[in-house]
Design an enzyme around this catalytic site. Structure first.
Site, PDB file in Angstrom:
ATOM      1  CG  PHE A 189      -0.377   0.424   2.512  1.00  0.00           C
ATOM      2  CD1 PHE A 189      -0.545   1.725   2.968  1.00  0.00           C
ATOM      3  CD2 PHE A 189       0.314  -0.463   3.319  1.00  0.00           C
ATOM      4  CE1 PHE A 189      -0.028   2.133   4.191  1.00  0.00           C
ATOM      5  CE2 PHE A 189       0.828  -0.070   4.536  1.00  0.00           C
ATOM      6  CZ  PHE A 189       0.665   1.234   4.974  1.00  0.00           C
ATOM      7  CE  LYS A 190       3.547   1.430   4.808  1.00  0.00           C
ATOM      8  NZ  LYS A 190       4.783   1.203   5.523  1.00  0.00           N
ATOM      9  CG  ASP A 191       4.053   0.463  -4.353  1.00  0.00           C
ATOM     10  OD1 ASP A 191       5.217   0.877  -4.232  1.00  0.00           O
ATOM     11  OD2 ASP A 191       3.770  -0.746  -4.462  1.00  0.00           O
TER      12      ASP A 191
END
Length: 500
Positions: free
Chosen positions: A110-112
């Site tokens: 999810f950091k993307d």
């Protein structure tokens, strides 16, 4: 829009907050005036993820024109950076629960979703601030942030990035992703310690006058890619808004209908973005903070006491192996009624004693919106097995923690008949040993062999970023003592200066 510190009345422009990350007093930046109840479904219906992100970010990054924001968003979210054109697709498990898939970016986490956009925001902020020094992004990671930040800032002109991760505190696949990182401006080092050690060190570096003066002499300015930076945090609000729109579009809920969200939580940035989405008008009922055995947050939401004086565990869900959640300070700012002095005192208590507490009244107030829960590794693996065998859907261990907390709440009758969304934070193939254990598959010394074992059973193809990883060379294989982190940073500063 201006941003103020959680510990004082200091206000700065968005470009300054983007560039510097941490306030000079050690506090975190929050909007001077939060844009409350500004979003409605009728204004968002039919919009793409990119268009929704543009609407959300227009309230925070007012230093950019609509055209500038839209261009950055288009560069961040496209077929080259995300495998699914919807960016954040929604998967229905049954009529009561949906999975919001946040892991379709370049590094499968999810950091993307924030770190694909953040380099564009930072570069533009650097130009606005007329900053001619090289930027050095210093980042601590418990697994996913490091790779996503490295990939986002790889070979970005005028920017360098250094990532620290716990040598025994990430999955084998996360470790390989970082050790094999490409790019001429990147540096990665494992430390003999845990994530809290790395994060605490970096927060000290940002306010250390001697270290900053040394970097300044070398033409280097420190910044951060952790979610303490507003450029990381506010882009995450968009996927909660997008999830709400998808829920209505899919018929899971009706327009304006309240739904709950369960978030696997370590550093508190993801769930805080959900809280901000709620403040902006998304009809979220309860935000459920799901923890593993490092359950300092779950305990806080039960007792009102944040107590770090406890054993640290290395678990199946390593990105949540955190006892000091840095974004929690932003949440406390709103719990305190935006009283910066109270927040400063709470943070002083935490720093000096490892413990802080809110009043009974404050606890009652926050529990109207937040609740916590936790499960251990055995339960996590059982959840992965159950969801795969019953629904044919494979969860990563972090998402499994969230789903397990949801199942416990459902059994206890705490869902109040509301639809629930579980935020899926990573692709399951990033954690092959745990998946093999959960599905009773043979284990292998090589994580890639385990991936092939899982793929053979599930029929789920290896995502291209992982399939290509196996044959790449290791570039960053060293580990250092946590006491040597300062020297490692200064050495990289020297290297950046030498290249200039």
């Amino acid at each position: 829009m201006k941003f103020r510190s959680t510990r004082s009345n200091t206000c700065v422009a968005p470009s300054y907050a983007l560039l510097h990350g941490l306030a000079p007093d050690g506090g975190l930046y929050v909007p001077e005036t939060f844009p409350e109840q500004v979003l409605q479904y009728k204004d968002l219906a039919g919009k793409s993820y990119q268009e929704i992100a543009s609407v959300v970010l227009s309230y925070f990054f007012t230093n950019f024109t609509d055209e500038e924001r839209d261009a950055m968003i288009a560069s961040a979210y496209n077929e080259h950076t995300f495998r699914d054109e919807r960016i954040v697709p929604l998967h229905s498990i049954d009529t009561d629960v949906s999975i919001s898939e946040l892991f379709h970016g370049r590094t499968l986490a999810f950091k993307d979703l924030a770190l694909s956009l953040f380099p564009y925001l930072l570069t533009a902020a650097k130009a606005q601030e007329r900053e001619d020094r090289d930027i050095l992004i210093l980042t601590a990671t418990s697994g996913d942030t490091g790779k996503a930040a490295l990939e986002g800032f790889k070979d970005v002109a005028g920017t360098n990035i250094m990532v620290f991760y716990p040598s025994e505190g990430v999955s084998p696949m996360q470790k390989q992703q970082m050790q094999k990182q490409e790019g001429n401006n990147v540096n990665v080092s494992a430390i003999y310690g845990n994530f809290d050690d790395a994060q605490s060190f970096l927060k000290r570096v940002f306010v250390d006058p001697d270290v900053n003066a040394y970097a300044d002499e070398k033409g280097v300015l420190f910044s951060s890619a952790n979610s303490i930076n507003i450029g990381r945090l506010f882009p995450q609000v968009a996927y909660y808004v997008s999830t709400y729109v998808s829920l209505v579009d899919n018929g899971a809920i009706s327009e304006g209908e309240i739904f709950d969200v369960v978030v696997p939580t370590g550093n508190f940035g993801n769930i805080l973005a959900g809280y901000f989405a709620k403040k902006m008008g998304v009809p979220i009922g309860k935000l459920i903070c799901a923890s593993n055995k490092n359950k300092v947050l779950a305990d806080f939401f039960e007792t009102g006491v944040y107590d770090m004086n406890r054993q640290f565990f290395t678990t199946d869900s390593p990105s949540m192996d955190i006892l000091l959640s840095s974004n929690f300070e932003r949440f406390l700012f709103y719990v305190a009624g935006q009283d910066a002095e109270k927040v400063a005192q709470w943070e002083k208590d935490l720093s000096e004693t490892g413990k802080m507490a809110v009043s009974a009244e404050e606890l009652a107030q926050l529990r109207r919106e937040f609740e916590g829960g936790w499960i251990d590794d055995g339960e996590t693996e059982a959840v992965i097995n159950h969801v795969y065998n019953d629904y044919g859907y494979l969860l990563d261990p972090h998402t499994a923690v969230a789903y397990g907390v949801y199942m416990n709440r459902r059994r206890q009758g705490l869902c109040e008949g509301r639809h629930t969304v579980v935020m899926a934070t990573a692709h399951p193939y990033k954690f092959p040993p745990v998946i093999c254990q959960a599905l009773a598959l043979p284990k292998h010394d090589d994580a890639f062999d385990e991936l092939l074992e899982i793929a053979d059973v599930t029929g789920m193809a290896l995502p291209k970023p992982l399939a290509e990883l196996r044959n790449k060379p290791v570039r960053f294989g060293s580990s250092i003592e946590k006491e040597d982190m300062k020297q490692a940073v200064l050495a990289f500063v020297d290297a950046i200066h030498g290249r200039a």
